[in-house]
Design a protein around this motif. Structure first.
Motif, PDB file in Angstrom:
ATOM      1  N   ASP A   1      -6.752  -0.267  -5.178  1.00 22.71           N
ATOM      2  CA  ASP A   1      -5.471  -0.711  -4.543  1.00 22.71           C
ATOM      3  C   ASP A   1      -5.545  -2.267  -4.504  1.00 22.71           C
ATOM      4  O   ASP A   1      -4.405  -2.852  -4.719  1.00 22.71           O
ATOM      5  CB  ASP A   1      -5.875  -0.516  -3.012  1.00 22.71           C
ATOM      6  CG  ASP A   1      -5.571   0.895  -2.718  1.00 22.71           C
ATOM      7  OD1 ASP A   1      -4.977   1.616  -3.597  1.00 22.71           O
ATOM      8  OD2 ASP A   1      -5.794   1.315  -1.460  1.00 22.71           O
ATOM      9  N   ALA A   2      -6.578  -3.052  -4.854  1.00 20.71           N
ATOM     10  CA  ALA A   2      -6.504  -4.419  -4.743  1.00 20.71           C
ATOM     11  C   ALA A   2      -5.830  -5.049  -6.252  1.00 20.71           C
ATOM     12  O   ALA A   2      -5.047  -6.049  -6.344  1.00 20.71           O
ATOM     13  CB  ALA A   2      -8.047  -5.117  -4.890  1.00 20.71           C
ATOM     14  N   VAL A   3      -6.221  -4.162  -7.268  1.00 16.54           N
ATOM     15  CA  VAL A   3      -5.713  -4.231  -8.562  1.00 16.54           C
ATOM     16  C   VAL A   3      -4.048  -4.236  -8.542  1.00 16.54           C
ATOM     17  O   VAL A   3      -3.263  -5.070  -8.946  1.00 16.54           O
ATOM     18  CB  VAL A   3      -6.262  -3.546  -9.612  1.00 16.54           C
ATOM     19  CG1 VAL A   3      -5.434  -3.667 -10.866  1.00 16.54           C
ATOM     20  CG2 VAL A   3      -7.680  -4.064  -9.900  1.00 16.54           C
ATOM     21  N   ARG A   4      -3.633  -3.233  -7.639  1.00 15.09           N
ATOM     22  CA  ARG A   4      -2.208  -2.943  -7.857  1.00 15.09           C
ATOM     23  C   ARG A   4      -1.451  -4.265  -6.682  1.00 15.09           C
ATOM     24  O   ARG A   4      -0.629  -4.332  -7.293  1.00 15.09           O
ATOM     25  CB  ARG A   4      -1.885  -1.597  -6.887  1.00 15.09           C
ATOM     26  CG  ARG A   4      -0.558  -1.456  -6.526  1.00 15.09           C
ATOM     27  CD  ARG A   4      -0.158  -0.352  -5.310  1.00 15.09           C
ATOM     28  NE  ARG A   4      -0.874  -1.063  -4.135  1.00 15.09           N
ATOM     29  CZ  ARG A   4      -1.467  -0.156  -3.312  1.00 15.09           C
ATOM     30  NH1 ARG A   4      -1.783   1.252  -3.631  1.00 15.09           N
ATOM     31  NH2 ARG A   4      -1.986  -0.880  -2.326  1.00 15.09           N
ATOM     32  N   ASP A   5      -2.284  -4.672  -5.665  1.00 17.19           N
ATOM     33  CA  ASP A   5      -1.612  -5.430  -4.931  1.00 17.19           C
ATOM     34  C   ASP A   5      -1.452  -6.843  -5.637  1.00 17.19           C
ATOM     35  O   ASP A   5      -0.651  -7.807  -5.392  1.00 17.19           O
ATOM     36  CB  ASP A   5      -2.551  -5.797  -3.577  1.00 17.19           C
ATOM     37  CG  ASP A   5      -2.607  -4.640  -2.718  1.00 17.19           C
ATOM     38  OD1 ASP A   5      -1.604  -3.934  -2.878  1.00 17.19           O
ATOM     39  OD2 ASP A   5      -3.307  -4.397  -1.724  1.00 17.19           O
ATOM     40  N   GLU A   6      -2.646  -7.095  -6.660  1.00 21.82           N
ATOM     41  CA  GLU A   6      -2.501  -8.420  -7.197  1.00 21.82           C
ATOM     42  C   GLU A   6      -1.732  -8.508  -8.690  1.00 21.82           C
ATOM     43  O   GLU A   6      -1.538  -9.364  -9.164  1.00 21.82           O
ATOM     44  CB  GLU A   6      -3.906  -8.901  -7.627  1.00 21.82           C
ATOM     45  CG  GLU A   6      -4.744  -9.095  -6.176  1.00 21.82           C
ATOM     46  CD  GLU A   6      -6.205  -9.577  -6.429  1.00 21.82           C
ATOM     47  OE1 GLU A   6      -6.457 -10.284  -7.426  1.00 21.82           O
ATOM     48  OE2 GLU A   6      -6.955  -9.244  -5.543  1.00 21.82           O
ATOM     49  N   THR A   7      -1.462  -7.459  -9.162  1.00 24.39           N
ATOM     50  CA  THR A   7      -0.612  -7.211 -10.556  1.00 24.39           C
ATOM     51  C   THR A   7       0.614  -6.615 -10.243  1.00 24.39           C
ATOM     52  O   THR A   7       1.420  -6.823 -11.222  1.00 24.39           O
ATOM     53  CB  THR A   7      -1.548  -6.466 -11.281  1.00 24.39           C
ATOM     54  OG1 THR A   7      -1.670  -5.085 -11.130  1.00 24.39           O
ATOM     55  CG2 THR A   7      -2.834  -7.011 -11.824  1.00 24.39           C
ATOM     56  N   GLY A   8       0.839  -5.979  -9.091  1.00 24.30           N
ATOM     57  CA  GLY A   8       1.993  -5.115  -8.940  1.00 24.30           C
ATOM     58  C   GLY A   8       2.225  -3.901  -9.809  1.00 24.30           C
ATOM     59  O   GLY A   8       3.214  -3.118  -9.668  1.00 24.30           O
TER      60      GLY A   8
END
Length: 375
Positions: free
Chosen positions: A226-233
């Protein structure tokens, strides 16, 4: 506030780890220690030992623990925490019993214990508690005054453990060729254990399929993804997979294996995979062999680009997390409210392992729990 730096009632911290050989002559004796009582023939131990011989017979875990010791001592000193840090291993020098004896002889009577395993399971928690009980029994037989030992809670969802891995995933994805980066899958890896051990991990009331062991790993994987998605889109598909199986073929263990998973991902058209060893605190032998050697060779055979994310090791944020764990437990023992840092839905773990938590294959005394004979 003074309480924020007060480790009382603790007068020392013990780093409790697995241990590993530090030269070719150590390999078989070390493996004999690890497998004692299981009736594994010497020829099989020599076969397993080849993993170590590929790296000169030296496990990296001891140097990594030395680095973590340095990081802890540095962090404690910088934050005014006057608490000596000692180190003992289950299976190789410095042995737990020897370290605990030295600590007692130095006058330590109330010891906080950090195990280098972040999750609930028999091998990752209760077995360490059994080792503590064995060591205390030896000291008792020697006529020494026994210290009180308290194992710090599971820290799988502490921000100081999770955040370094998030950044490691971001760095590994950025290192992939641009044409495969956006479509890369995330393979979160941890040690496979028998399904029976997984199903009974955690407190008895939480036992079920996969138990706390699988639930906790899935939570960490979700937090990172989830954090990777939030920070990379970018939404990177992910799965929890396993490595380092060592049991008999007829006994069910957690699956899928990382190498099988890479084959499946390649067949499904995945352009790349980032392997994220969330189940391990440091880049020890199982990470170096099972991921960097075996799984990476499988990926090369398939023509599948892979990257392996670093473990937290001696990251300063992890050292700070250990300081948090010590101070929150110390405050709790003094009857003072303490904020308990934890990410996600599972919340902070228990301080005291309850009866029936991660039961042993055969009943054995275990320290630092509700069923401890050394309260």
């Amino acid at each position: 506030m003074p309480d924020q730096r007060d480790p009382a009632p603790y007068d020392a911290l013990l780093l409790l780890s697995f241990g590993g050989p530090e030269g070719p002559d150590d390999v078989v004796p070390f493996l004999e220690n690890v497998t004692r009582g299981r009736g594994i023939p010497g020829e099989r131990l020599k076969e397993v030992g080849q993993h170590y011989f590929l790296f000169g017979g030296v496990s990296p875990i001891n140097d990594q623990n030395r680095a973590l010791l340095d990081a802890l001592r540095k962090d404690f000193a910088e934050h005014g925490l006057d608490l000596p840090v000692h180190w003992g291993n289950r299976n190789w020098a410095p042995y737990l019993t020897d370290t605990l004896r030295e600590m007692v002889q130095d006058g330590h009577r109330r010891i906080a214990v950090l195990a280098t395993s972040a999750y609930a399971s028999y091998s990752g928690c209760r077995q360490y508690r059994e080792n503590l009980a064995d060591a205390l029994a030896t000291l008792e037989a020697e006529g020494l005054e026994l210290p009180r030992v308290d194992k710090l809670r599971h820290y799988f969802n502490h921000p100081g453990f999770v955040r370094p891995m998030i950044e490691g995933v971001l760095e590994s994805l950025a290192d992939l060729p641009e044409e495969v980066r956006a479509g890369a899958r995330l393979a979160f890896t941890t040690h496979s254990i028998p399904t029976s051990a997984a199903d009974t991990s955690g407190p008895a009331e939480e036992h079920g399929e996969g138990g706390a062991y699988v639930r906790q790993h899935l939570e960490v994987a979700r937090l990172i993804a989830d954090a990777v998605r939030d920070e990379t889109g970018i939404e990177h598909p992910w799965e929890l997979v396993y490595q380092s199986r060592s049991g008999a073929p007829h006994i069910p263990w957690l699956e899928p294996d990382i190498c099988d998973h890479l084959e499946e991902q390649h067949a499904a058209g995945a352009p790349a995979v980032a392997m994220v060893p969330i189940g391990f605190v440091s880049d020890h032998m199982e990470v170096l062999y099972d991921l960097d050697t075996e799984a990476t060779a499988k990926a090369a055979e398939l023509g599948l680009p892979v990257r392996r994310v670093s473990t937290v090791g001696a990251d300063p944020r992890f050292a700070a997390a250990v300081r948090d764990l010590v101070l929150e437990r110390a405050a709790t023992e003094r009857g003072v409210h303490a904020e308990r840092c934890a990410l996600g839905a599972l919340g902070p773990s228990h301080d005291l392992c309850p009866v029936g938590c991660c039961p042993a294959r055969a009943p054995k005394p275990a320290a630092a729990g509700a069923d401890s004979p050394y309260a």
